[in-house]
Design an enzyme around this catalytic site. Structure first.
Site, PDB file in Angstrom:
ATOM      1  CG  ASP A   1      -2.092   0.891   1.129  1.00  0.00           C
ATOM      2  OD1 ASP A   1      -2.297   1.479   0.050  1.00  0.00           O
ATOM      3  OD2 ASP A   1      -2.831   1.028   2.120  1.00  0.00           O
TER       4      ASP A   1
ATOM      5  CD  GLU B   1      -0.007   5.288  -4.398  1.00  0.00           C
ATOM      6  OE1 GLU B   1      -0.831   4.375  -4.559  1.00  0.00           O
ATOM      7  OE2 GLU B   1       0.409   5.639  -3.282  1.00  0.00           O
TER       8      GLU B   1
ATOM      9  CG  ASP C   1      -8.302   4.436  -0.154  1.00  0.00           C
ATOM     10  OD1 ASP C   1      -8.081   3.220  -0.001  1.00  0.00           O
ATOM     11  OD2 ASP C   1      -7.590   5.319   0.342  1.00  0.00           O
TER      12      ASP C   1
END
Length: 873
Positions: free
Chosen positions: A443, A446, A522
Site C-alpha cells: 500500500d 506510489e 479507496d
C-alpha cells in the site's frame, strides 16, 4: 442500517475519513504532515516546470530528412533535428523511437521486459509514391514514412489505420498528435475514473493517491498504464508508450489523439490485430503476468481496525460457525509495532506465527500490509541496516529524502537500484520465514507522503540510482511501485521457492502485472462508485493487468445492505474478491447483515468457490496469453465495440455477468453480445436469446442476471453448492449434505475441488433438440510449479432415441478427480454408462469416476416451469 436506507454522501464520507486519519496519526505525526505540506506548497511552482508538457504543435519538429540507413534489422531515418528508428518485433508489431539529435538523452532503461521486446524481424522496404519508403515484415502491419516524419500505419489491404504527425520538441519535453478512423472505441490507460471508452476526455498519467476516496471523474489515480487500445475488429491497434515520465493524453477530439511528456525520448510500440492477439503481444512485450496460487482466487477479508490476534482468530471462527470458506485475512497497519513495516506489535500480535499456523490449518492464509516508508528511528533495525547499506532515496545534497507516513518521519528505499531490491527481498524473505505469512499487501507505494492541500509525494528532485546513473523522482516515480513489487515478489520466492507468490499492490505502471495483483484503491462507497468499478476492472484488464478487483462495499463509508450485496455479487466474478473498509466503520462480516441479506451474502461467498475451477483456468490463460479473465462484451472479435456498454462483462468467453448498480432495481436492460445466450440460474427460461439484441433481465435482490453462451460446458466445484441459497443452479437439489464442503466449516488448504462438476448448457437445433456442447478446463495442485492437466469436453447432440455421448479428452500428467458430476441443463438423465459401466444417476444428474466416454440414456426435458423472476425476457 435498514434495507433501502440511503448511503451517506461521498463528500461527507471523505471528510469523516480525513478526520479518522488525523486521529490515528496523533498530534506529532499530524504536525510533521502539516509542515511537510507547507514545504511541498513552497516547492510547487519550481516543480511545475519539471512536469510541464509542451502544448500541442509547439516547439520544433524533426526538420528535413537527411539520411536513411539500415542497421541491425532496423531502419534509421536521420532528420535535421531528430532521429527515428523503426524496427519490427513481429510481422504485426512495430517499435519506433524518436530522439533529439542536439541534446542526447540518457533515459532510464526500457520498461519492455518481455521476450518480444528483444526480437527483431528483418523488414522489407517497398517503394512508395506517397512517402520516402514503406516497410512491412510479411504481416498485416505496414508503415509509410513521409519526408517530414509523418508515419502512416496501414493494414494488409493497404487501408489507413492511423496517421502519426511528426512530433514536436520544446526544451526537454515533446508532444505528438495522431489521427485515426473516428468510430473505433479507445480504451486502456490503466485505472481511470470514467467510462471504459476513453474518448472525449483528457488524462494525466501520474501515479497519485487522490486522497480519502475516489469516484467518477476523479484523477489521476494510483495505477496509470501508458497503453492505448483502439478497438475496431481486425484493424484494432495497440499503442504502448515506453516511458515512466508523467504523460498527458488528450482524446477529446473525435478521430484524433494527442500525447505529451516533459522529458525523455518518444518510444512506442504499435501492434495490429484483434484484441486477444494485442493483449498477447502486450504480455510478450512487458512480461507475462505471474500465475497466482489457487487460494488467492478465493474470498479474502480485511479491515483497517483488526486490533489484535484474538480479533482475527474470532473472525475466522465466525466464518467456520457459519459454514463459510475464507481464503485469506489481511492485516492492515494496525497490526504493526508503531506502524514500523515488517514488524508486528508485541502485545497485540505477539504470537503472529502461532496465529498464522492456526488459520492455515483451517485453509486461511494471512496477508500483511507492507508500506515503503521506513520509520526514521535509530532503534529500528530495518532503518539502521538501510542507512548502513545506503539503501534509501536521497536529496540532491545527499541527505535522506524524508516524507511523513503512518509512523511519522520515514525514509524510502530506492527500489530503482537493483542492489536495493536485492536487500529488500532478503528482508522480506526473513520476515516471511519467521512469521509464516502467506502474502504481501503493498500500500502507499506510489509512493505517497501524507499531505494537506499538496500532491502527496516526495519532492521531484529526490534522487534514484540505476546501475550508477542518477535520475530524479519525476523520471522514475511512475515505476516505483513496479520495482517495490518485484522486490517483494522475489522475497516471497526466497522464503518459499516451492510456492507461487501473492503480492497485492495499490500502484503500478507498464509491466506491473509481472509481479503483483492490483486493486482499485479507496473506492467511493456509493452506487456510482460501484458502477465505476465495472469499467475500472475492465480497463485495467485491457491495459495488461488481468488480476484486479475492488474493496467490496467501498472503502470510506458504511454501505447499506443492498449496496453491499450488489457490490459482492459483482465482485464474485472478478479475480480479486476482498471485503475491506477503513477504520471506524461498521464491521462487514457476513453475519453482521440483517436478513435476508445475511443468507444472500453467505450464498454468494460459497458460489465464489464453485467458480474456482473456472477461475484457475482463466488465470493460466492470463499468465500464458495475457487475456484478462474479465472481458468486455465485444470480446474476442472487437466488432461493434462502441455499441456495447461497459456495465456488464464476460468472465472468460462464455459467462455473461450483468451487475446491478441502481438502488431498488429488480430488472435491468442489456444489449447482448454476439452469440446465443441462456439463463444460468435454476428456473431460467430454457429458450436461448440471440445476441446483438436488447433484452430485459430479471434481477431479484438475491441475484444478478447471469447467462451462459449456449453450447458450452463449464466446470464448477459443486462441493460449494447451496441448494437453499440464492445461487441455485439446475441439479443442485440432487446434492445431499454429505456432498457440501461448507457443512464441515473447514477449507482444504490447497483448495482442491471437492466435486468436479461438468455443467452442460447444450445449444439447440431448429427442431428444439439439444445440439451439443463443448468446453475445456484445467486442473493442477493449486500452488507450486508441478504438472497440469488440460481437459476437453464434447457433448454430442441428443439422438432421436434420447441418447447422447459426452467425450472427455485429457492431456497432461496431473491426475483427474476421483469423482465427477455431470449436469445437462434443461435435460434430465435416466441412465448413464461410463466407459460401458453403469454410473449413478440421481435427480437427473450423473455421478461417476473419470471416463473417456459417458453415454447418457433416456434424456428428457425437465418439467419444472421457469420462474419469471429469474429468466431472460
Amino acid at each position: 442500517m435498514e434495507p433501502g436506507e440511503p448511503t451517506r454522501r461521498p463528500g461527507g464520507a471523505r471528510l469523516r475519513a480525513t478526520l479518522r486519519v488525523l486521529a490515528e496519526l496523533g498530534p506529532s505525526t499530524a504536525g510533521w504532515m502539516v509542515l511537510g505540506s507547507l514545504r511541498q506548497a513552497l516547492r510547487a511552482r519550481a516543480e511545475a516546470d519539471r512536469l510541464a508538457v509542451p502544448p500541442p504543435d509547439s516547439g520544433q519538429g524533426p526538420g528535413a530528412l537527411e539520411e536513411l540507413t539500415e542497421e541491425a534489422d532496423a531502419v534509421v531515418a536521420r532528420f535535421a533535428r531528430a532521429t527515428l528508428t523503426l524496427a519490427f518485433l513481429a510481422p504485426d508489431c512495430l517499435l519506433l523511437e524518436w530522439r533529439r539529435r542536439a541534446a542526447p538523452e540518457d533515459p532510464p532503461p526500457s520498461l519492455l521486459a518481455g521476450d518480444r521486446a528483444r526480437e527483431r524481424v528483418t523488414p522489407t522496404r517497398h517503394p512508395s509514391a506517397e512517402g520516402v519508403l514503406e516497410l512491412d515484415a510479411g504481416g498485416p502491419l505496414r508503415v509509410r514514412l513521409g519526408a517530414d516524419g509523418t508515419l502512416v500505419v496501414l493494414d494488409g489491404a493497404g487501408e489507413v489505420v492511423r496517421v502519426d504527425e511528426p512530433p514536436c520538441w520544446r526544451e526537454a519535453g515533446w508532444s505528438a498528435r495522431w489521427a485515426c478512423p473516428p468510430g473505433a472505441l479507445v480504451t486502456g490507460l490503466g485505472l481511470q475514473a470514467g467510462p471504459l471508452d476513453r474518448r472525449g476526455r483528457r488524462y494525466r498519467l501520474w501515479n497519485l493517491d487522490p486522497g480519502g476516496s475516489w469516484g467518477p471523474d476523479a484523477g489521476p489515480l494510483y495505477c496509470n498504464v501508458p497503453v492505448l487500445l483502439a478497438v475496431d475488429g481486425a484493424r484494432s491497434l495497440l499503442d504502448v508508450l515506453d516511458t515512466s515520465e508523467a504523460l498527458e493524453v488528450d482524446l477529446r477530439s473525435p478521430g484524433s489523439g494527442w500525447v505529451g511528456a516533459p522529458a525523455g525520448p518518444l518510444r512506442r510500440v504499435l501492434a495490429l490485430g484483434r484484441p486477444p492477439l494485442l493483449l498477447e503481444r502486450l504480455a510478450e512485450l512487458t512480461g507475462p503476468p505471474a500465475l497466482p496460487p489457487r487460494w488467492a482466487l478465493g474470498y479474502q477479508h480485511s479491515r483497517w481496525g483488526f486490533r489484535s490476534a484474538a480479533t482475527v482468530a474470532g473472525i475466522r471462527a465466525g466464518f467456520a460457525a457459519c459454514g463459510l470458506p475464507i481464503s485469506a485475512i489481511h492485516l492492515d497497519i494496525d497490526h504493526l509495532a508503531g506502524y514500523r513495516v515488517l514488524t508486528a506489535d508485541p502485545k497485540r500480535f505477539g504470537d503472529l506465527p502461532g496465529l498464522v499456523r492456526g488459520l492455515a490449518a483451517l485453509g486461511t492464509r494471512v496477508v500483511t500490509i507492507v508500506d515503503p516508508g521506513v520509520k526514521v528511528d535509530r532503534g529500528f533495525g530495518l532503518f539502521r541496516r538501510g542507512v548502513a547499506g545506503d539503501r534509501f532515496c536521497r536529496t540532491p545534497r545527499g541527505r535522506l529524502a524524508i516524507g511523513v507516513v503512518w509512523p511519522g518521519r520515514a525514509a524510502f528505499p530506492d527500489f530503482a537500484d537493483p542492489a536495493v531490491r536485492d536487500w529488500w527481498a532478503e528482508e522480506v524473505a526473513a520476515r516471511l520465514r519467521t512469521s509464516g505469512v502467506g502474502g504481501l499487501w503493498h500500500d502507499m507505494n506510489e509512493p505517497t507522503c501524507l499531505r494537506v492541500g499538496a500532491e502527496p509525494r516526495l519532492p521531484l528532485a529526490t534522487r534514484h540510482r540505476i546501475d550508477g546513473q542518477v535520475y530524479d523522482h519525476a523520471a522514475l516515480r511512475n515505476r516505483y511501485a513496479n520495482d517495490m513489487n518485484e522486490a517483494g515478489f522475489r522475497g516471497s520466492r526466497l522464503a518459499r521457492p516451492e510456492a507461487r507468490p501473492f503480492v497485492l499492490s495499490r500502484s503500478g505502471w507498464l509491466g506491473g502485472q509481472r509481479h503483483a495483483w492490483h486493486w482499485t484503491g479507496d473506492a467511493e462507497t456509493s452506487w456510482a462508485g460501484l458502477r465505476q468499478q465495472v469499467a475500472a476492472v475492465l480497463g485495467l484488464g485491457l491495459s495488461g493487468f488481468p488480476f484486479t478487483g475492488s474493496d467490496v462495499g467501498g472503502f470510506t463509508a458504511d454501505p447499506d445492505p443492498e449496496l453491499y450485496l450488489r457490490w459482492l455479487q459483482f465482485a464474485v466474478f472478478v479475480p480479486l474478491l476482498r471485503t475491506h473498509a477503513m477504520i471506524g466503520l461498521r464491521p462487514r462480516e457476513p453475519w453482521r447483515w440483517p436478513e435476508p441479506f445475511r443468507r444472500a451474502v453467505a450464498s454468494w461467498i460459497r458460489f465464489r468457490y464453485r467458480l474456482l475451477p473456472l477461475l484457475l483456468g482463466l488465470a493460466h490463460e492470463a499468465a500464458e496469453q495475457g487475456a484478462p479473465p474479465v472481458r468486455p462484451l465485444w470480446w474476442p472479435d472487437g466488432e461493434a465495440a462502441a455499441e456495447l456498454g461497459d456495465d456488464a462483462f464476460l468472465l472468460g468467453d462464455d459467462l455473461l455477468v450483468a451487475p446491478v448498480c441502481t438502488p431498488g432495481a429488480r430488472r435491468r436492460a442489456l444489449r447482448l453480445p454476439a452469440g446465443r445466450w441462456v439463463g444460468a440460474w435454476a428456473g431460467s427460461s430454457p429458450t436461448a436469446l440471440a445476441g446483438r439484441t436488447v433484452v430485459q433481465l430479471g434481477a431479484p435482490l438475491e441475484r444478478l442476471p447471469l447467462a451462459v453462451r449456449a453450447g458450452r460446458i463449464l466446470v464448477l466445484d459443486d462441493a460449494w453448492a447451496d441448494p437453499q441459497g440464492a445461487c441455485q443452479l439446475e441439479g443442485d437439489e440432487a446434492l445431499g449434505a454429505e456432498d457440501r464442503a461448507w457443512t464441515r466449516g473447514t477449507l482444504d488448504p490447497a483448495h482442491v475441488p471437492g466435486c468436479w462438476a461438468l455443467h452442460c448448457w447444450p445449444a439447440e437445433d431448429p427442431e428444439g433438440r439439444a445440439a451439443g456442447a463443448e468446453g475445456q478446463a484445467l486442473d493442477e495442485a493449486g500452488d507450486g510449479h508441478g504438472p497440469v492437466r488440460l481437459d476437453h469436453y464434447r457433448l454430442a447432440g441428443v439422438a432421436e432415441d434420447g441418447t447422447a455421448t459426452l467425450a472427455w479428452e485429457r492431456t497432461g500428467t496431473f491426475p483427474p478427480p476421483a469423482s465427477v458430476r455431470v449436469v445437462v441443463h434443461g435435460w434430465a438423465v435416466e441412465r448413464a454408462l461410463a466407459d460401458g459401466r453403469p454410473a449413478a444417476v440421481e435427480g437427473g444428474t450423473v455421478r461417476c469416476g473419470p471416463f473417456d466416454e459417458l453415454v447418457l440414456v433416456g434424456l428428457r426435458r425437465r418439467a419444472a416451469a421457469p420462474s419469471p423472476a429469474y429468466h431472460l425476457d
